[in-house]
Design a protein around this motif. Structure first.
Motif, short mmCIF file in Angstrom:
data_model
loop_
_atom_site.label_atom_id
_atom_site.label_comp_id
_atom_site.label_asym_id
_atom_site.label_seq_id
_atom_site.Cartn_x
_atom_site.Cartn_y
_atom_site.Cartn_z
N GLY A 328 0.82 -1.20 0.00
CA GLY A 328 0.00 0.00 0.00
C GLY A 328 0.85 1.26 0.00
N TYR A 329 0.51 2.19 -0.89
CA TYR A 329 1.23 3.46 -0.96
C TYR A 329 0.24 4.61 -0.82
CZ TYR A 329 3.74 7.48 -2.85
OH TYR A 329 4.29 8.73 -3.03
N GLY A 330 0.50 5.49 0.13
CA GLY A 330 -0.34 6.66 0.32
C GLY A 330 0.43 7.93 0.03
N GLU A 331 -0.12 8.77 -0.86
CA GLU A 331 0.55 10.02 -1.21
C GLU A 331 -0.24 11.19 -0.64
OE1 GLU A 331 2.93 10.29 -4.78
OE2 GLU A 331 1.59 11.91 -5.44
N ILE A 332 0.45 12.05 0.08
CA ILE A 332 -0.19 13.16 0.79
C ILE A 332 0.06 14.46 0.04
CG2 ILE A 332 -0.42 14.32 3.02
CD1 ILE A 332 1.09 11.86 4.21
N GLY A 333 -1.01 15.14 -0.31
CA GLY A 333 -0.89 16.41 -1.01
C GLY A 333 -0.91 17.58 -0.04
N GLU A 334 -0.95 18.77 -0.61
CA GLU A 334 -1.08 19.96 0.22
C GLU A 334 -2.49 20.02 0.79
OE1 GLU A 334 1.42 21.79 0.95
OE2 GLU A 334 2.82 20.89 -0.48
N GLU A 335 -2.64 20.56 1.96
CA GLU A 335 -3.94 20.59 2.62
C GLU A 335 -4.98 21.29 1.75
OE1 GLU A 335 -5.86 21.64 6.98
OE2 GLU A 335 -3.87 22.38 6.45
N GLY A 336 -6.07 20.58 1.47
CA GLY A 336 -7.16 21.14 0.69
C GLY A 336 -6.92 21.17 -0.80
N ALA A 337 -5.79 20.62 -1.27
CA ALA A 337 -5.48 20.64 -2.71
C ALA A 337 -6.10 19.43 -3.36
CB ALA A 337 -3.97 20.65 -2.93
#
Length: 387
Positions: A328-337
């Motif tokens: 499993g890979y989770g990618e975190i973006g900028e908040e609210g993007a």
């Protein structure tokens, strides 16, 4: 045979109200799981807390007079046709303060119920499990289930078996009076259900938790990754016994760390994702051979990998997938993007393009705190169950 009819609900009013309250609390928790899972006071605590959940007031049904003395007629004038507007919502300034502007009507009453975190965990974890769990040569992982297995003459009121208690009352009354009817209940009539915790042995399992701690992982991204892993660790420890968890943090270099270090380490340096995958493969080869273990690596990052490392990261990810039950890979973006950026460093787009035929690869994108709960369900949802 005559049967005496009693309305037991009148005698159990308090218990009925209590059950209604519990059900309302459960409904409210389920509706707010997304925000509860990412609740900062839980994530930053030791996990031994109560959470306040807003619940609508539980008014009893009752008749009441129309204080405005309006006529309440339910018939039309006979001249209406399809598409006619028959009513409009009140103008701004009228009603219970919904939307912009001040209202002149009372709103719905809410109160905050304090709920133990363990109760919330049960609702979060009820549909989660380790996917593609296979039988291995060693059987070590225990999963617990509770099953009612016996009826006894003593117990707590919550476990009262009403049907069997009524049958015992009928039999005793028939013996004493010759008339099989429901009589006054005595202690000897009552029957209680008891349960046993049944231990089911599953195959060995190890979870490798990998987290990017480079300088690009700011406060929001770091918080999201830790939120996911907080609930993942709690899920594994709650639902399975003896599942092993290996914690790996990385920037340009990867290292195995303790659970405490994993959740408290700051961010610095660049990002070389392949370093984490290479260390994970080394740990698997040395301590967790695939013939004996179910293996689940999970990795969270912002996807800003050093551009020349992407090919190596994909190659090692492919090796992990071929070795493990699920990657499993989770990618975190900028908040609210909400818009997804495609760049040389956006690993999720690269993985989805080059690993798209890999059934046991799951990639998710997180741009908001409330995306953590869907990510848990995506990684630990119902898939690959044994027949």
């Amino acid at each position: 045979m005559s049967v005496q009819r009693n309305d037991w609900s009148l005698q159990r009013k308090g218990q009925i109200d209590q059950e209604r309250h519990k059900e309302r609390v459960r409904e409210s928790i389920k509706k707010n799981l997304g925000s509860i899972v990412s609740n900062e006071s839980i994530i930053l605590s030791d996990g031994k807390r109560v959470v306040k959940v807003p619940i609508r007031s539980l008014d009893e049904y009752k008749f009441r007079f129309d204080y405005r003395k309006k006529k309440q007629v339910g018939t039309g004038d006979g001249n209406s046709k399809v598409g006619d507007v028959i009513a409009r919502e009140g103008q701004t300034g009228q009603g219970p303060g919904r939307g912009p502007g001040a209202g002149d009507q009372p709103g719905q009453e809410y109160f905050e119920a304090e709920v133990d975190i363990d109760e919330i965990a049960k609702l979060i974890f009820e549909d989660l499990h380790l996917p593609y769990l296979e039988e291995k040569s060693k059987q070590a992982v225990q999963s617990k289930t509770t099953k009612f297995t016996e009826i006894r003459r003593s117990g707590i009121l919550a476990n009262l078996d009403k049907r069997r208690s009524i049958l015992e009352n009928l039999k005793r009354t028939a013996r004493e009076t010759g008339d099989a009817r429901i009589g006054r209940f005595k202690k000897e009539d009552l029957r209680y259900k008891t349960w046993d915790e049944q231990i089911k042995y599953e195959s060995n399992a190890v979870v490798l938790a990998m987290m990017d701690v480079s300088s690009s992982m700011g406060e929001f991204k770091k918080y999201i990754a830790r939120s996911f892993y907080f609930w993942m660790v709690r899920f594994l420890k709650t639902k399975y016994d003896h599942v092993q968890i290996v914690f790996i943090s990385h920037h340009t270099e990867a290292k195995e760390v303790t659970e405490e270090q994993f959740f408290t380490q700051g961010e610095s340096g660049g990002t070389v994702v392949s370093s984490a995958y290479r260390l994970a493969l080394d740990v698997i080869a040395e301590r967790y051979p695939a013939r004996d273990w179910n293996i689940y690596p999970f990795h969270f990052s912002d996807g800003d990998n050093y551009y020349s490392d992407n090919d190596e990261a994909v190659r090692l990810a492919d090796d992990l997938i071929s070795t493990c039950n699920l990657f499993g890979y989770g990618e975190i973006g900028e908040e609210g993007a909400s818009s997804y950026r495609r760049s040389s460093g956006a690993l999720l787009s690269i993985f989805k393009d080059r690993l798209k035929n890999q059934e046991r690869f799951v990639g998710v994108r997180i741009d908001d705190k409330e995306d953590v709960y869907p990510a848990l369900k995506e990684f630990f949802g119902k898939r690959g169950e044994r027949a």
